[in-house]
Design a protein around this motif. Structure first.
Motif, PDB file in Angstrom:
ATOM      1  N   ARG A  19       0.834  -1.200   0.000  1.00 43.68           N
ATOM      2  CA  ARG A  19       0.000   0.000   0.000  1.00 43.68           C
ATOM      3  C   ARG A  19       0.874   1.258   0.000  1.00 43.68           C
ATOM      4  NH1 ARG A  19      -4.810   1.271   0.831  1.00 43.68           N
ATOM      5  NH2 ARG A  19      -6.167   0.259   2.232  1.00 43.68           N
ATOM      6  N   LEU A  72      -5.100   5.173  -0.973  1.00 45.56           N
ATOM      7  CA  LEU A  72      -4.006   4.377  -0.423  1.00 45.56           C
ATOM      8  C   LEU A  72      -3.226   5.078   0.674  1.00 45.56           C
ATOM      9  CD1 LEU A  72      -2.486   2.998  -3.734  1.00 45.56           C
ATOM     10  CD2 LEU A  72      -3.761   1.721  -2.027  1.00 45.56           C
ATOM     11  N   GLU A 102      -5.949  -4.316  -2.157  1.00 48.81           N
ATOM     12  CA  GLU A 102      -6.146  -4.582  -0.730  1.00 48.81           C
ATOM     13  C   GLU A 102      -6.345  -6.077  -0.472  1.00 48.81           C
ATOM     14  OE1 GLU A 102      -9.448  -2.072   0.242  1.00 48.81           O
ATOM     15  OE2 GLU A 102      -8.210  -0.264   0.270  1.00 48.81           O
TER      16      GLU A 102
END
Length: 110
Positions: A19, A72, A102
């Protein structure tokens, strides 16, 4: 530089980044696009139609990148609300791509 958001997101998805890494990659892409727009500024006087077209294309690209980055990153970037409204169909695609990132993160942690 290519201002194709779908192509950028597809490449980003294939990289399998975390991420945080994906957020940084998007941030760098925003900076590159903004610098490119500045590079076209000399065309504003000589070829105003070209500049208007490329400027709009870059602005749309940057807006979509910022939306993805905001999803993000814990530190959101400003959005141009007019462009935001015009790109609603793309937003759903962004959401789906980010959900897949995710999900991949969740799977890699198990």
């Amino acid at each position: 530089m290519n201002f194709d958001f779908n192509q950028f997101m597809a490449a980003l998805e294939q990289e399998g980044l975390s991420r945080q890494e994906a957020g940084m990659r998007i941030y760098r892409e925003v900076r590159k696009a903004e610098n490119q727009k500045e590079g076209f500024l000399d065309q504003a006087q000589e070829h105003p139609e070209f500049y208007t077209q490329i400027s709009r294309q870059i602005d749309n690209y940057v807006t979509l990148l910022k939306l993805a980055h905001n999803r993000l990153s814990p530190t959101p970037q400003e959005l141009d609300q007019e462009l935001f409204q015009a790109e609603q169909p793309e937003l759903e695609r962004i959401k789906q791509l980010l959900e897949r990132i995710e999900e991949a993160e969740r799977r890699s942690k198990t």
